[in-house]
Design a protein around this motif. Structure first.
Motif, PDB file in Angstrom:
ATOM      1  N   PRO A  67       0.816  -1.221   0.000  1.00  0.00           N
ATOM      2  CA  PRO A  67       0.000   0.000   0.000  1.00  0.00           C
ATOM      3  C   PRO A  67       0.850   1.271   0.000  1.00  0.00           C
ATOM      4  O   PRO A  67       0.420   2.289  -0.531  1.00  0.00           O
ATOM      5  CB  PRO A  67      -0.827  -0.108   1.282  1.00  0.00           C
ATOM      6  N   MET A  68       2.060   1.188   0.562  1.00  0.00           N
ATOM      7  CA  MET A  68       2.910   2.385   0.561  1.00  0.00           C
ATOM      8  C   MET A  68       3.386   2.727  -0.849  1.00  0.00           C
ATOM      9  O   MET A  68       3.388   3.894  -1.236  1.00  0.00           O
ATOM     10  CB  MET A  68       4.106   2.174   1.477  1.00  0.00           C
TER      11      MET A  68
ATOM     12  N   GLY B  25      -8.831   4.718   7.099  1.00  0.00           N
ATOM     13  CA  GLY B  25      -7.776   3.751   6.786  1.00  0.00           C
ATOM     14  C   GLY B  25      -6.571   4.424   6.168  1.00  0.00           C
ATOM     15  O   GLY B  25      -5.422   4.107   6.507  1.00  0.00           O
ATOM     16  N   GLY B  26      -6.819   5.386   5.266  1.00  0.00           N
ATOM     17  CA  GLY B  26      -5.728   6.112   4.631  1.00  0.00           C
ATOM     18  C   GLY B  26      -4.928   6.908   5.645  1.00  0.00           C
ATOM     19  O   GLY B  26      -3.694   6.950   5.589  1.00  0.00           O
ATOM     20  N   ILE B  31      -0.086   7.454   9.090  1.00  0.00           N
ATOM     21  CA  ILE B  31       0.563   7.420  10.403  1.00  0.00           C
ATOM     22  C   ILE B  31       1.686   6.378  10.399  1.00  0.00           C
ATOM     23  O   ILE B  31       2.782   6.619  10.909  1.00  0.00           O
ATOM     24  CB  ILE B  31      -0.479   7.121  11.518  1.00  0.00           C
ATOM     25  N   VAL B  32       1.400   5.217   9.771  1.00  0.00           N
ATOM     26  CA  VAL B  32       2.435   4.181   9.668  1.00  0.00           C
ATOM     27  C   VAL B  32       3.627   4.714   8.876  1.00  0.00           C
ATOM     28  O   VAL B  32       4.788   4.456   9.234  1.00  0.00           O
ATOM     29  CB  VAL B  32       1.858   2.904   9.021  1.00  0.00           C
ATOM     30  N   LEU B  56       3.964  -2.122  14.892  1.00  0.00           N
ATOM     31  CA  LEU B  56       2.988  -1.069  14.601  1.00  0.00           C
ATOM     32  C   LEU B  56       2.681  -1.036  13.103  1.00  0.00           C
ATOM     33  O   LEU B  56       1.540  -0.802  12.703  1.00  0.00           O
ATOM     34  CB  LEU B  56       3.520   0.291  15.058  1.00  0.00           C
ATOM     35  N   THR B  57       3.722  -1.270  12.274  1.00  0.00           N
ATOM     36  CA  THR B  57       3.510  -1.309  10.828  1.00  0.00           C
ATOM     37  C   THR B  57       2.580  -2.464  10.463  1.00  0.00           C
ATOM     38  O   THR B  57       1.618  -2.287   9.721  1.00  0.00           O
ATOM     39  CB  THR B  57       4.863  -1.486  10.105  1.00  0.00           C
TER      40      THR B  57
END
Lengths: 452, 165
Positions: A67-68, B25-26, B31-32, B56-57
């Motif tokens: 997704p990144m 979600g985005g 934040i990730v 966390l990721t």
């Protein structure tokens, strides 16, 4: 004994029937996989697996890069990196005959280095390059064919989403795959440039020379490449030299592309909202297919289908290279019918065991192996070849998604002309596949050099 | 067919909710991204990485992906192979789309039911992440909400009462 195999094969037939009936590919896999596992293992086990299966699958660390990269590409398409890339490439190449088309290819490759999607590369570069190609009097088919073909460069030049997915399926190291993809990707750029050169040699009127540029303009256009080169250098260079894992590198890439777009005041609330929603659509689709593919995998390996196909192929007595050829041909044909991601997820779990078995197992030494390389190397080499051939489906009839996207942008060029314009590039791709097949070292050299 | 105005305005609200949930979600994904940037720049600059950035990721991206599913369903973004049915009649295509949406509807409810028990398991066994001791069951709450919205999205597609967005 043979019953699970029979059920597995029947399941595979059902899967293809559902896909052919336009049921979304993810749900076709979920439906067949779920019912198949329930039959073979009993519903109670499957119901208990469902408690954590999706969470387990979605929280795989290696997947988080997907997704990144999608988000990075979606921000990049809105940050107008594409214009700078095209202007710089055009300043260098434009004055040659066919040069504006060559500049388009170079810019597509540059954009592919910050965006992991072929379709997004084709449509973003198309918006910039098509009007310019028209202005310089390029024929419709050369112009649209160039942009449609340029899009496929995105798949191999890292970051590539499909490459990550392939690596996860065959349990290859993502970083190694990224290293292996670079040289084959650059070869594609060179071959495409040669294809244009030959084409305008035969049809000089198709691609006239562009305007000469002054030294001043050349320098200023080149300087504007610095942001893109910095982003690519930090993200991919950081991965290659082991400074970051792919996920942090992708995060830094997202941040840098965002910073670039924000500095140019292009990323307001509206643009970011659209970028996120597009990321949501693409990522949601990818994750759902991954879940379906996992359920299919449990079902198929329980039914013993991949092993049966592998044994059958080995027993057929065909030579190793012929079997590799058959598998690649199957991918080309299937790639004409489906998108590349679904194709990779559907076919590789069956094709990879065949190749490992033929090669002599997981731990065979390079001297004893049928392909003359360890299975670990075979994984890399086959992956690069497989990605190239599934992407061919993007520029060939009947589906040819890149051609559709470009046709929607260039309404004055009939789609048939675009398919004709793609032919020289298709030829270049065929040459590239043969070169990579004949010389595995081209693919395997960079990973081995950078492995230290 | 005439659509009852109450139903139609309800569907507009639901579509808005699904889209907003995708944006949540985005935001989580962003934040990730920030955590990863800070952690890596931090470890390069003063040798101190962000504790637990891996986990966390993992959790953040997993939850974000679930948040995306309803919007993906609502906008019909799940890919299908259209080539074999390119010449099928409009009626036939409606029937096939109905079947696809029905599968999505049933599957989302099945998964909702199973993952509710998944949450209870995680909670009763006290499963947490290794470093930050973050309890996994908390991540299941937004996931269950996502599955409810996925069922809603599939239902809206089934009934064809969909606000144009």
């Amino acid at each position: 004994m043979a019953e699970p195999l029979l059920i597995g094969s029947a399941g595979l037939a059902c899967l293809f029937a559902l896909i052919a009936l336009r049921v979304p590919i993810a749900y076709s896999m979920i439906l067949v996989g779920g019912i198949g596992v329930s039959i073979l293992n009993g519903p109670a086990i499957f119901m208990s697996q469902l408690k954590t299966l999706a969470y387990g699958q979605f929280s795989i660390y290696d997947l988080s890069v997907v997704p990144m990269f999608v988000l990075m590409g979606n921000i990049a398409t809105r940050a107008e990196l594409s214009g700078d890339l095209f202007r710089a490439a055009n300043a260098w190449l434009g004055r040659m005959r066919g040069g504006v088309a060559m500049a388009t290819i170079a810019a597509c490759a540059g954009f592919g280095s910050v965006c992991g999607s072929s379709l997004a590369t084709a449509s973003t570069m198309g918006k910039i390059a098509l009007p310019e190609l028209k202005r310089y009097g390029y024929t419709g088919s050369l112009a649209t064919g160039t942009v449609a073909a340029g899009g496929v460069l995105g798949i191999l030049i890292p970051p590539s989403v499909v490459l990550v997915i392939y690596a996860i399926i065959v349990e290859a190291n993502i970083v190694t795959m990224f290293k292996a993809a670079l040289i084959p990707g650059l070869i594609a750029v060179v071959f495409f440039l040669i294809a244009i050169r030959i084409f305008v040699y035969v049809h000089p009127e198709a691609g006239p020379r562009g305007d000469p540029v002054s030294r001043q303009e050349l320098i200023s256009a080149t300087l504007r490449l610095i942001p893109v080169l910095t982003i690519f250098g930090l993200v991919i260079g950081g991965i290659y030299f082991g400074f970051f894992n792919p996920t942090p590198a992708a995060a830094i890439g997202v941040f840098l592309v965002w910073a670039y777009g924000s500095a140019r005041r292009l990323l307001g609330w509206q643009a970011m909202r659209d970028a996120i929603l597009e990321t949501a659509r693409t990522s949601g689709m990818i994750y759902l297919i991954l879940l379906g593919a996992e359920m299919m995998k449990i079902f198929m390996s329980r039914g013993g289908v991949p092993q049966a196909i592998a044994e059958w192929m080995v027993a057929s007595g065909l030579s190793a290279m012929v079997i590799l050829g058959i598998l690649l041909l199957a991918l080309i044909l299937l790639g004409c019918l489906m998108d590349s991601l679904s194709m990779i997820l559907l076919a590789i779990p069956f094709f990879w065991p065949v190749l490992v078995t033929i090669n002599g197992g997981d731990y065979v030494s390079a001297e004893d192996a049928a392909y003359g390389m360890t299975s670990e190397d075979l994984k890399i080499w086959f992956g690069i070849l497989a990605l190239i051939v599934v992407e061919l489906g993007l520029i060939t009839p009947p589906v040819g998604m890149n051609v559709f996207v470009i046709s929607a942008l260039a309404k004055d060029v009939p789609m048939r002309d675009t398919f004709i314009g793609v032919i020289p590039f298709f030829g270049a791709e065929m040459v590239r596949i043969i070169v990579l097949l004949a010389f595995p070292a081209i693919t395997l050299w960079l990973p081995s050099v950078l492995s230290g | 067919m005439k659509i009852n105005p109450t139903i139609s305005s309800l569907s507009i609200v639901l579509c808005w909710l699904i889209r907003s949930w995708a944006l949540v979600g985005g935001l989580l994904l962003m934040i990730v991204v920030v955590i990863n940037v800070v952690s890596n720049v931090g470890s390069a600059a003063w040798g101190k990485p962000f504790a637990g950035d891996f986990e966390l990721t993992e959790i953040g991206v997993a939850v974000a992906a679930f948040c995306f599913l309803p919007y993906c369903q609502l906008t019909g973004s799940n890919v299908s192979a259209d080539i074999f049915t390119a010449k099928a009649s409009a009626q036939m295509i409606t029937v096939m789309a109905f079947f696809g949406n029905l599968t999505a509807f049933v599957f989302s409810l099945l998964l909702l039911w199973r993952m509710y028990y998944g949450l209870l398991d995680q909670k009763s066994y006290d499963y947490t992440t290794t470093i930050l001791q973050f309890p996994h069951w908390i991540a299941f709450i937004p996931i269950l909400i996502s599955l409810v919205l996925l069922a809603v999205a599939a239902f809206l597609n089934l009934t064809g009462v969909k606000a144009n967005s």
